[in-house]
Design a protein around this motif. Structure first.
Motif, PDB file in Angstrom:
ATOM      1  N   GLN A   1      -3.827   0.823 -10.191  1.00 30.11           N
ATOM      2  CA  GLN A   1      -3.059   0.836 -10.088  1.00 30.11           C
ATOM      3  C   GLN A   1      -2.449   1.443  -8.881  1.00 30.11           C
ATOM      4  N   VAL A   2      -2.060   2.846  -8.691  1.00 27.42           N
ATOM      5  CA  VAL A   2      -1.920   3.687  -7.869  1.00 27.42           C
ATOM      6  C   VAL A   2      -1.987   3.348  -6.073  1.00 27.42           C
ATOM      7  N   LEU A   3      -4.043   2.617  -6.365  1.00 29.06           N
ATOM      8  CA  LEU A   3      -4.518   2.591  -5.158  1.00 29.06           C
ATOM      9  C   LEU A   3      -3.771   1.411  -4.736  1.00 29.06           C
ATOM     10  N   GLU A   4      -3.301  -0.180  -5.727  1.00 31.30           N
ATOM     11  CA  GLU A   4      -3.133  -0.963  -5.397  1.00 31.30           C
ATOM     12  C   GLU A   4      -1.188  -1.332  -4.466  1.00 31.30           C
ATOM     13  N   LEU A   5      -0.372   0.378  -5.228  1.00 37.39           N
ATOM     14  CA  LEU A   5       0.997   0.208  -4.710  1.00 37.39           C
ATOM     15  C   LEU A   5       0.445   1.082  -3.355  1.00 37.39           C
ATOM     16  N   ALA A   6       0.144   1.391  -2.933  1.00 37.91           N
ATOM     17  CA  ALA A   6      -0.095   2.222  -1.787  1.00 37.91           C
ATOM     18  C   ALA A   6      -0.663   1.611  -1.127  1.00 37.91           C
ATOM     19  N   VAL A   7      -1.430   0.140  -1.132  1.00 42.39           N
ATOM     20  CA  VAL A   7      -1.580  -0.854   0.254  1.00 42.39           C
ATOM     21  C   VAL A   7      -0.882  -1.586   0.105  1.00 42.39           C
ATOM     22  N   GLU A   8       0.467  -1.509  -0.845  1.00 41.77           N
ATOM     23  CA  GLU A   8       1.783  -2.226  -0.757  1.00 41.77           C
ATOM     24  C   GLU A   8       2.258  -1.645   0.200  1.00 41.77           C
ATOM     25  N   ARG A   9       2.684  -0.531   0.444  1.00 42.18           N
ATOM     26  CA  ARG A   9       3.011   0.518   1.314  1.00 42.18           C
ATOM     27  C   ARG A   9       2.424   0.148   2.490  1.00 42.18           C
ATOM     28  N   LEU A  10       1.548   0.092   2.886  1.00 43.28           N
ATOM     29  CA  LEU A  10       0.730   0.465   3.527  1.00 43.28           C
ATOM     30  C   LEU A  10       0.792  -1.159   4.884  1.00 43.28           C
ATOM     31  N   TRP A  11       0.629  -2.198   4.141  1.00 45.76           N
ATOM     32  CA  TRP A  11       0.295  -3.078   4.073  1.00 45.76           C
ATOM     33  C   TRP A  11       0.860  -3.628   5.867  1.00 45.76           C
ATOM     34  N   ASN A  12       1.674  -3.182   6.254  1.00 50.62           N
ATOM     35  CA  ASN A  12       3.365  -4.197   7.286  1.00 50.62           C
ATOM     36  C   ASN A  12       2.979  -1.993   8.112  1.00 50.62           C
ATOM     37  N   MET A  13       2.201  -1.452   8.121  1.00 52.25           N
ATOM     38  CA  MET A  13       1.561  -0.669   8.911  1.00 52.25           C
ATOM     39  C   MET A  13       0.861  -0.613   9.750  1.00 52.25           C
ATOM     40  N   SER A  14       0.693  -0.505  11.341  1.00 49.87           N
ATOM     41  CA  SER A  14       0.036  -0.840  12.207  1.00 49.87           C
ATOM     42  C   SER A  14      -1.132   0.379  12.004  1.00 49.87           C
ATOM     43  N   TYR A  15      -1.355   1.613  11.142  1.00 47.34           N
ATOM     44  CA  TYR A  15      -2.104   2.484  10.970  1.00 47.34           C
ATOM     45  C   TYR A  15      -2.016   3.164  10.035  1.00 47.34           C
ATOM     46  N   LEU A  16      -3.310   4.183   9.286  1.00 46.52           N
ATOM     47  CA  LEU A  16      -3.067   4.386   8.516  1.00 46.52           C
ATOM     48  C   LEU A  16      -2.301   6.104   8.569  1.00 46.52           C
ATOM     49  N   PRO A  17      -1.360   6.373   7.861  1.00 51.56           N
ATOM     50  CA  PRO A  17      -0.636   7.561   8.019  1.00 51.56           C
ATOM     51  C   PRO A  17      -1.819   8.357   7.155  1.00 51.56           C
ATOM     52  N   GLN A  18      -0.910   9.693   7.261  1.00 51.18           N
ATOM     53  CA  GLN A  18      -2.109  10.246   6.494  1.00 51.18           C
ATOM     54  C   GLN A  18      -1.428  11.071   4.973  1.00 51.18           C
ATOM     55  N   GLU A  19      -0.720  10.590   5.005  1.00 49.94           N
ATOM     56  CA  GLU A  19       0.188  10.664   2.802  1.00 49.94           C
ATOM     57  C   GLU A  19       0.831   9.601   2.854  1.00 49.94           C
ATOM     58  N   VAL A  20       1.126   8.860   1.766  1.00 53.74           N
ATOM     59  CA  VAL A  20       1.672   7.953   1.553  1.00 53.74           C
ATOM     60  C   VAL A  20       1.831   8.452   0.169  1.00 53.74           C
ATOM     61  N   GLU A  21       3.429   7.831  -0.853  1.00 47.34           N
ATOM     62  CA  GLU A  21       3.742   8.427  -2.058  1.00 47.34           C
ATOM     63  C   GLU A  21       4.534   6.649  -2.622  1.00 47.34           C
ATOM     64  N   VAL A  22       3.829   7.121  -4.014  1.00 46.44           N
ATOM     65  CA  VAL A  22       4.145   6.071  -4.589  1.00 46.44           C
ATOM     66  C   VAL A  22       4.591   6.176  -6.244  1.00 46.44           C
ATOM     67  N   GLU A  23       5.492   5.219  -6.739  1.00 43.73           N
ATOM     68  CA  GLU A  23       5.559   5.729  -8.180  1.00 43.73           C
ATOM     69  C   GLU A  23       5.243   4.636  -9.497  1.00 43.73           C
ATOM     70  N   ALA A  24       4.198   5.040 -10.107  1.00 43.89           N
ATOM     71  CA  ALA A  24       3.429   4.248 -10.535  1.00 43.89           C
ATOM     72  C   ALA A  24       3.676   5.333 -12.727  1.00 43.89           C
ATOM     73  N   PHE A  25       3.728   4.718 -13.730  1.00 46.05           N
ATOM     74  CA  PHE A  25       3.476   5.415 -14.641  1.00 46.05           C
ATOM     75  C   PHE A  25       4.728   6.057 -15.142  1.00 46.05           C
ATOM     76  N   ASP A  26       5.968   5.469 -13.955  1.00 46.16           N
ATOM     77  CA  ASP A  26       7.371   7.140 -14.588  1.00 46.16           C
ATOM     78  C   ASP A  26       6.912   8.868 -14.118  1.00 46.16           C
ATOM     79  N   ASP A  27       5.511   8.202 -12.970  1.00 47.75           N
ATOM     80  CA  ASP A  27       5.310   9.732 -12.590  1.00 47.75           C
ATOM     81  C   ASP A  27       5.161   9.117 -10.808  1.00 47.75           C
ATOM     82  N   THR A  28       5.556   9.729 -10.104  1.00 47.01           N
ATOM     83  CA  THR A  28       5.187   9.862  -8.203  1.00 47.01           C
ATOM     84  C   THR A  28       4.128  10.656  -7.808  1.00 47.01           C
ATOM     85  N   PHE A  29       3.352   9.786  -7.082  1.00 42.26           N
ATOM     86  CA  PHE A  29       1.937  10.429  -6.833  1.00 42.26           C
ATOM     87  C   PHE A  29       1.281  10.374  -5.629  1.00 42.26           C
ATOM     88  N   LYS A  30       1.274  11.157  -5.068  1.00 40.29           N
ATOM     89  CA  LYS A  30       0.483  11.497  -3.018  1.00 40.29           C
ATOM     90  C   LYS A  30      -0.239  11.068  -3.110  1.00 40.29           C
TER      91      LYS A  30
END
Length: 277
Positions: free
Chosen positions: A227-256
């Motif tokens: 689930q965390v990786l799926e949410l990360a993909v949604e954040r990355l989908w419109n980027m032209s490169y992979l950043p060094q980090e990305v944050e997502v919210e899942a299961f009432d928690d924040t993941f980096k």
């Protein structure tokens, strides 16, 4: 004079080094997407039939909104697009079930493969950065159209490593005119192996990004990690490169998700649960 020559040599070295590094950096870009359409026939349909089906006779229009407009239609004449017919009698190895060791395969899929005599392969590869995702819009509609024209009941998204029936593809394309969303193009695969459970993406390469693979995880972390990786993909989908980090919210928690440089085709990911201050 000698000092000047040394300085000029040093400056020339910097210029050459920068040029080499820049070229290497640019050459790393690669966007690749490929679909296999398993067909009962052994002939390649004419391009006119394909063009008519995805433009004039496209069943997924919604009012005035059309899936394939002039911009997407140009992909058909793009040199980066390649379509080929692969006959089963000459290439039986790509019809074997063991080819899909890491892919979810059903009896329906296997039956369709067994009844197929050829594969129509549709592939798009670009070594130059793409300005948008029109190639994805074209490719997925072309795969669906080719399946209908050839009487195929099975489509393999080779880049995302996903098998879908013709009915499933039609249902997906019926949901929205925009067929470039990540849910249609990326899968999150959980590899459950002895001493090596991890999750990895398949499909980010379609837009020129490296795929992502997590480090070793516990078997009971499958739902959370995917689930965390799926949410990360949604954040990355419109980027032209992979950043060094990305944050997502899942299961009432924040993941980096910390992303390290790619190795063996995958950017290595560490998932950290952020603690509330």
């Amino acid at each position: 004079m000698i000092g000047l020559l040394i300085f000029l040599g040093f400056l020339l070295g910097l210029i050459v080094g920068y040029t080499i590094i820049s070229r290497k950096s640019r050459s790393k870009y690669l966007a690749a997407a490929e679909y296999w359409i398993y067909t009962p026939g052994e002939t390649m349909p004419k391009q006119e039939l394909l063009l008519d089906r995805i433009v004039g006779q496209n069943p997924y229009k919604k009012g005035s909104k059309v899936p394939i407009g002039p911009a997407e239609g140009l992909v058909l004449s793009d040199i980066r697009l390649h379509m080929a017919l692969i006959l089963k009698k000459k290439n039986s190895h790509i019809f074997r079930p063991d080819l899909f060791e890491d892919v979810s395969v059903t009896k329906e899929h296997l039956d369709s493969m067994a009844q197929s005599n050829a594969i129509v392969k549709i592939r798009y590869i670009s070594e130059e950065p793409l300005p948008d995702k029109r190639h994805l819009q074209f490719l997925i509609h072309a795969a669906d159209a080719m399946a209908e024209i050839t009487g195929s009941s099975l489509i393999y998204d080779q880049t995302a490593q996903r098998l879908v029936t013709k009915q499933e593809m039609a249902a997906l394309l019926s949901q929205d005119v925009d067929a470039t969303k990540p849910q249609l193009h990326v899968t999150i695969a959980w590899q459950d192996r002895p001493h090596d459970c991890h999750a990895e993406t398949h499909g980010l390469r379609k837009i020129g990004l490296d795929e992502i693979r997590t480090g070793a995880m516990e078997a009971d972390e499958k739902i959370l990690v995917t689930q965390v990786l799926e949410l990360a993909v949604e954040r990355l989908w419109n980027m032209s490169y992979l950043p060094q980090e990305v944050e997502v919210e899942a299961f009432d928690d924040t993941f980096k998700i910390l992303l390290a440089p790619p190795a063996e085709g995958f950017a290595q990911a560490r998932i950290l649960r952020m603690q509330a201050a």
